[in-house]
Design a protein around this motif. Sequence first.
Motif, PDB file in Angstrom:
ATOM      1  N   THR A  99       6.589  -2.716 -51.807  1.00 32.80           N
ATOM      2  CA  THR A  99       6.818  -2.699 -50.361  1.00 32.80           C
ATOM      3  C   THR A  99       6.701  -1.298 -49.779  1.00 32.80           C
ATOM      4  OG1 THR A  99       9.205  -2.573 -50.781  1.00 32.80           O
ATOM      5  CG2 THR A  99       8.260  -4.767 -50.396  1.00 32.80           C
ATOM      6  N   ASP A 100       7.031  -0.273 -50.562  1.00 32.62           N
ATOM      7  CA  ASP A 100       6.895   1.097 -50.063  1.00 32.62           C
ATOM      8  C   ASP A 100       5.430   1.423 -49.774  1.00 32.62           C
ATOM      9  OD1 ASP A 100       9.594   1.526 -50.208  1.00 32.62           O
ATOM     10  OD2 ASP A 100       9.534   2.562 -52.148  1.00 32.62           O
ATOM     11  N   ARG A 101       4.547   0.975 -50.665  1.00 34.23           N
ATOM     12  CA  ARG A 101       3.119   1.230 -50.462  1.00 34.23           C
ATOM     13  C   ARG A 101       2.603   0.449 -49.248  1.00 34.23           C
ATOM     14  NH1 ARG A 101      -1.201   4.357 -50.039  1.00 34.23           N
ATOM     15  NH2 ARG A 101      -3.139   3.187 -50.362  1.00 34.23           N
ATOM     16  N   VAL A 102       3.058  -0.776 -49.080  1.00 33.00           N
ATOM     17  CA  VAL A 102       2.644  -1.560 -47.913  1.00 33.00           C
ATOM     18  C   VAL A 102       3.057  -0.842 -46.632  1.00 33.00           C
ATOM     19  CG1 VAL A 102       2.917  -3.727 -46.658  1.00 33.00           C
ATOM     20  CG2 VAL A 102       2.718  -3.753 -49.149  1.00 33.00           C
ATOM     21  N   ALA A 103       4.294  -0.344 -46.608  1.00 30.74           N
ATOM     22  CA  ALA A 103       4.788   0.365 -45.424  1.00 30.74           C
ATOM     23  C   ALA A 103       3.985   1.638 -45.175  1.00 30.74           C
ATOM     24  CB  ALA A 103       6.268   0.692 -45.593  1.00 30.74           C
ATOM     25  N   GLU A 104       3.589   2.310 -46.256  1.00 23.28           N
ATOM     26  CA  GLU A 104       2.787   3.536 -46.128  1.00 23.28           C
ATOM     27  C   GLU A 104       1.428   3.235 -45.493  1.00 23.28           C
ATOM     28  OE1 GLU A 104       0.651   6.856 -49.059  1.00 23.28           O
ATOM     29  OE2 GLU A 104       2.164   5.472 -49.860  1.00 23.28           O
ATOM     30  N   VAL A 105       0.772   2.169 -45.962  1.00 20.20           N
ATOM     31  CA  VAL A 105      -0.524   1.786 -45.403  1.00 20.20           C
ATOM     32  C   VAL A 105      -0.357   1.333 -43.957  1.00 20.20           C
ATOM     33  CG1 VAL A 105      -2.421   0.123 -45.576  1.00 20.20           C
ATOM     34  CG2 VAL A 105      -1.526   1.226 -47.637  1.00 20.20           C
ATOM     35  N   GLU A 106       0.719   0.624 -43.684  1.00 16.76           N
ATOM     36  CA  GLU A 106       0.994   0.172 -42.318  1.00 16.76           C
ATOM     37  C   GLU A 106       1.107   1.369 -41.374  1.00 16.76           C
ATOM     38  OE1 GLU A 106       3.423  -3.707 -41.342  1.00 16.76           O
ATOM     39  OE2 GLU A 106       4.772  -1.990 -41.542  1.00 16.76           O
ATOM     40  N   ARG A 107       1.801   2.414 -41.822  1.00  9.42           N
ATOM     41  CA  ARG A 107       1.934   3.618 -40.989  1.00  9.42           C
ATOM     42  C   ARG A 107       0.581   4.305 -40.806  1.00  9.42           C
ATOM     43  NH1 ARG A 107       6.749   4.050 -44.064  1.00  9.42           N
ATOM     44  NH2 ARG A 107       5.735   5.467 -45.558  1.00  9.42           N
ATOM     45  N   ALA A 108      -0.247   4.295 -41.852  1.00  7.86           N
ATOM     46  CA  ALA A 108      -1.579   4.899 -41.747  1.00  7.86           C
ATOM     47  C   ALA A 108      -2.435   4.149 -40.726  1.00  7.86           C
ATOM     48  CB  ALA A 108      -2.266   4.908 -43.112  1.00  7.86           C
ATOM     49  N   VAL A 109      -2.319   2.821 -40.710  1.00  8.89           N
ATOM     50  CA  VAL A 109      -3.056   2.018 -39.727  1.00  8.89           C
ATOM     51  C   VAL A 109      -2.549   2.314 -38.320  1.00  8.89           C
ATOM     52  CG1 VAL A 109      -3.493  -0.334 -38.917  1.00  8.89           C
ATOM     53  CG2 VAL A 109      -3.641   0.188 -41.364  1.00  8.89           C
ATOM     54  N   GLU A 110      -1.239   2.448 -38.177  1.00  8.63           N
ATOM     55  CA  GLU A 110      -0.678   2.775 -36.861  1.00  8.63           C
ATOM     56  C   GLU A 110      -1.209   4.114 -36.360  1.00  8.63           C
ATOM     57  OE1 GLU A 110       3.608   1.437 -36.057  1.00  8.63           O
ATOM     58  OE2 GLU A 110       3.591   1.721 -38.236  1.00  8.63           O
ATOM     59  N   ARG A 111      -1.263   5.114 -37.248  1.00 11.58           N
ATOM     60  CA  ARG A 111      -1.786   6.427 -36.847  1.00 11.58           C
ATOM     61  C   ARG A 111      -3.249   6.332 -36.440  1.00 11.58           C
ATOM     62  NH1 ARG A 111       1.265   8.108 -41.361  1.00 11.58           N
ATOM     63  NH2 ARG A 111      -0.629   8.167 -42.657  1.00 11.58           N
ATOM     64  N   LEU A 112      -4.010   5.566 -37.214  1.00 10.19           N
ATOM     65  CA  LEU A 112      -5.432   5.398 -36.908  1.00 10.19           C
ATOM     66  C   LEU A 112      -5.619   4.783 -35.524  1.00 10.19           C
ATOM     67  CD1 LEU A 112      -8.449   5.308 -37.654  1.00 10.19           C
ATOM     68  CD2 LEU A 112      -8.006   3.156 -38.866  1.00 10.19           C
ATOM     69  N   LEU A 113      -4.829   3.782 -35.209  1.00 12.93           N
ATOM     70  CA  LEU A 113      -4.945   3.130 -33.905  1.00 12.93           C
ATOM     71  C   LEU A 113      -4.538   4.073 -32.775  1.00 12.93           C
ATOM     72  CD1 LEU A 113      -3.542  -0.412 -34.826  1.00 12.93           C
ATOM     73  CD2 LEU A 113      -5.919   0.178 -34.314  1.00 12.93           C
ATOM     74  N   ARG A 114      -3.473   4.829 -32.988  1.00 13.90           N
ATOM     75  CA  ARG A 114      -3.039   5.767 -31.944  1.00 13.90           C
ATOM     76  C   ARG A 114      -4.084   6.863 -31.727  1.00 13.90           C
ATOM     77  NH1 ARG A 114       2.234   5.105 -34.562  1.00 13.90           N
ATOM     78  NH2 ARG A 114       3.561   3.815 -33.196  1.00 13.90           N
ATOM     79  N   ASP A 115      -4.759   7.259 -32.811  1.00 13.77           N
ATOM     80  CA  ASP A 115      -5.791   8.297 -32.696  1.00 13.77           C
ATOM     81  C   ASP A 115      -6.933   7.870 -31.777  1.00 13.77           C
ATOM     82  OD1 ASP A 115      -4.417   9.992 -34.344  1.00 13.77           O
ATOM     83  OD2 ASP A 115      -5.600   9.550 -36.146  1.00 13.77           O
ATOM     84  N   VAL A 116      -7.170   6.565 -31.675  1.00 13.77           N
ATOM     85  CA  VAL A 116      -8.258   6.077 -30.817  1.00 13.77           C
ATOM     86  C   VAL A 116      -7.711   5.463 -29.527  1.00 13.77           C
ATOM     87  CG1 VAL A 116      -9.893   5.740 -32.696  1.00 13.77           C
ATOM     88  CG2 VAL A 116      -8.325   3.878 -32.103  1.00 13.77           C
ATOM     89  N   GLY A 117      -6.470   5.803 -29.205  1.00 14.51           N
ATOM     90  CA  GLY A 117      -5.913   5.405 -27.920  1.00 14.51           C
ATOM     91  C   GLY A 117      -5.429   3.976 -27.840  1.00 14.51           C
ATOM     92  N   ARG A 118      -5.107   3.364 -28.987  1.00 14.47           N
ATOM     93  CA  ARG A 118      -4.618   1.988 -28.990  1.00 14.47           C
ATOM     94  C   ARG A 118      -3.151   1.951 -29.404  1.00 14.47           C
ATOM     95  NH1 ARG A 118      -9.066   2.391 -27.154  1.00 14.47           N
ATOM     96  NH2 ARG A 118     -10.631   0.720 -27.046  1.00 14.47           N
ATOM     97  N   THR A 119      -2.451   0.909 -28.956  1.00 10.74           N
ATOM     98  CA  THR A 119      -1.035   0.751 -29.267  1.00 10.74           C
ATOM     99  C   THR A 119      -0.859  -0.257 -30.393  1.00 10.74           C
ATOM    100  OG1 THR A 119      -0.425   1.203 -26.973  1.00 10.74           O
ATOM    101  CG2 THR A 119       1.222   0.108 -28.357  1.00 10.74           C
ATOM    102  N   PRO A 120      -0.348   0.164 -31.562  1.00  3.53           N
ATOM    103  CA  PRO A 120      -0.112  -0.794 -32.654  1.00  3.53           C
ATOM    104  C   PRO A 120       1.085  -1.683 -32.341  1.00  3.53           C
ATOM    105  CG  PRO A 120       0.620   1.405 -33.289  1.00  3.53           C
ATOM    106  CD  PRO A 120      -0.044   1.557 -31.951  1.00  3.53           C
ATOM    107  N   PHE A 121       1.028  -2.927 -32.829  1.00  4.11           N
ATOM    108  CA  PHE A 121       2.069  -3.914 -32.532  1.00  4.11           C
ATOM    109  C   PHE A 121       2.362  -4.677 -33.820  1.00  4.11           C
ATOM    110  CE2 PHE A 121       3.802  -7.898 -31.034  1.00  4.11           C
ATOM    111  CZ  PHE A 121       4.521  -7.578 -29.894  1.00  4.11           C
ATOM    112  N   LEU A 122       3.526  -4.423 -34.426  1.00  8.59           N
ATOM    113  CA  LEU A 122       3.853  -5.020 -35.718  1.00  8.59           C
ATOM    114  C   LEU A 122       4.357  -6.450 -35.533  1.00  8.59           C
ATOM    115  CD1 LEU A 122       5.638  -2.030 -37.500  1.00  8.59           C
ATOM    116  CD2 LEU A 122       3.239  -2.738 -37.645  1.00  8.59           C
ATOM    117  N   ILE A 123       3.607  -7.407 -36.060  1.00  7.16           N
ATOM    118  CA  ILE A 123       3.986  -8.814 -35.926  1.00  7.16           C
ATOM    119  C   ILE A 123       5.266  -9.102 -36.698  1.00  7.16           C
ATOM    120  CG2 ILE A 123       3.284 -11.166 -36.547  1.00  7.16           C
ATOM    121  CD1 ILE A 123       0.455 -10.434 -35.821  1.00  7.16           C
TER     122      ILE A 123
END
Length: 542
Positions: free
Chosen positions: A282-306
């Motif tokens: 689960t720690d690795r999943v959370a790490e990848v989730e945070r990386a995806v959030e950063r990627l989305l914010r970098d391109v001006g999008r708002t991440p939304f965790l279901i």
Amino acid sequence: MSADRAALEAALDRGEEEGGNVEFKERLSREVHLADGRLESLAAQLRHRILSGDGTAMYVIGVTDDGGIAGISADAFSESMDVLSVLAEEAGAHIEDVETWGVGTETERGRVGVATLNEGSMLNVDDDHIVVGTAGHVDHGKSTLVGSLVTGTADDGQGQTRGFLDVQPHEVERGLSADLSYAVYGFTDTDTVHMDNPHRKSDRARVVEESDRLVSFVDTVGHEPWLRTTIRGLVGQRLDYGLLVVAADDGPTKTTREHLGILLAMELPTVVAITKVDMVDTDRVAEVERAVERLLRDVGRTPFLIERHGVAAAVDELSDSVVPILRTSAVTMTGLDELDSMFESLPKTTNHDRDDFRMYIDRTYSVTGVGAVASGTVGSGSVEAGDELQIGPMPDGSFRDVEVRSIEMHYHRVDRAEAGRIVGIALKGVDEEDIERGMALLPAENDPTAVRSFEAEIMVLNHPTRIRDGYEPVVHLQTASEAVIFHPDEGQLLPGDTGTATVEFKFRQYLVEEGQRFVFREGQSKGVGTVTDVTTHIDLSD
């Protein structure tokens, strides 16, 4: 007879009986069999055969009245199918399937076939329907996730469900998709309609027939050398949503960023599925989730965790600027119920701002006894069997008159296809070898003009230096992928710039319309554009 002629052998053995459902015809012609009085009597005969067969009749074409193999030419067989379609419509029936075989000698070949007709008109698909395009890095589990979604079956951890989408032998052997794949599943008011075996045409047809809402997937290619194919899938189809996958054991990659850029450039509402969560902690999943959030914010999008906000909120919030993220596993089926709920609830997003029919052609093939078939996504309007259309542009810029023989959607014969449907259209009046990807089908009464150049607003996303006059990238516009020459109005465009340019096709003309969006690439350079004017033409005589 060989085993593959079992249907023909069975029909001939049963023969024409007074109370049977088998009818022998050597050939059917418009001049003779559709004449006044003859049509009505033949339609009545067909109704009798269908009633005798409890809703099904078999017409054997290319045989004599006593069942002898005669064989007729390909043109005569094609005309016979056209006439039989008219008779079926008059009788309140439809042609469900046609099998054909070659007969005769090497020098005198003929054709014989068995047409299966069923009671009732062809299916009129008026259900709700969304189209989802997948994207993501190779081995991140796009096809496996889609395979598990459409079958409702857990993967074995070795990509078993991916095999439902990979159709070429080398794709199955290597476990890598090399071309676009298509899949479908659906929903009724009370249940999910899965495919039992996506390799069976009849199973896909069953899903189309039973579902009140359909979800079609255009599964793209993750391998870098086939990026052109991925762009074709995301740009050339009328997609409602994007589904970007990121593997939990790998995380976002360069390809992930590239595919995300294409999805956003096409203004496609996108969901991110973090796949393979069963393979890591689960720690690795959370790490990848945070990386995806950063990627989305970098391109001006708002991440939304279901996982935090729920599916209903994600459906409400999903937009060009808000990107839901959820954790999935095709092995444990984690997150697939949530994806089902989303796809069942998401509204159609593509706007069809014109009434007349348009379809840009993505694939072509030839079917024995039917002829040329052009497939693609209906971009606007609707099309019916029997419609008079035109296809083009041909290499010389002209358009050719054609007629719609029949329409299939996920292997189910339908009488009408609306905007957003992925269909195959059998055409009369053109050979398969004359049809090319990037051509368009449109109404016969239209007056289209093919162009060699057009004006566009260009946004340069990445380029090592600057784009000057004469720059030659590949443009992906609708289903066409063509080398072009850029002529910037200001002489040059820098990375990050937005400006106007004349875009000139290098080799041939295409049907281009104002408002169409496109992607261009050349090496590591890439950008997007919108067609602003198709009336400006370059003098190509120099």
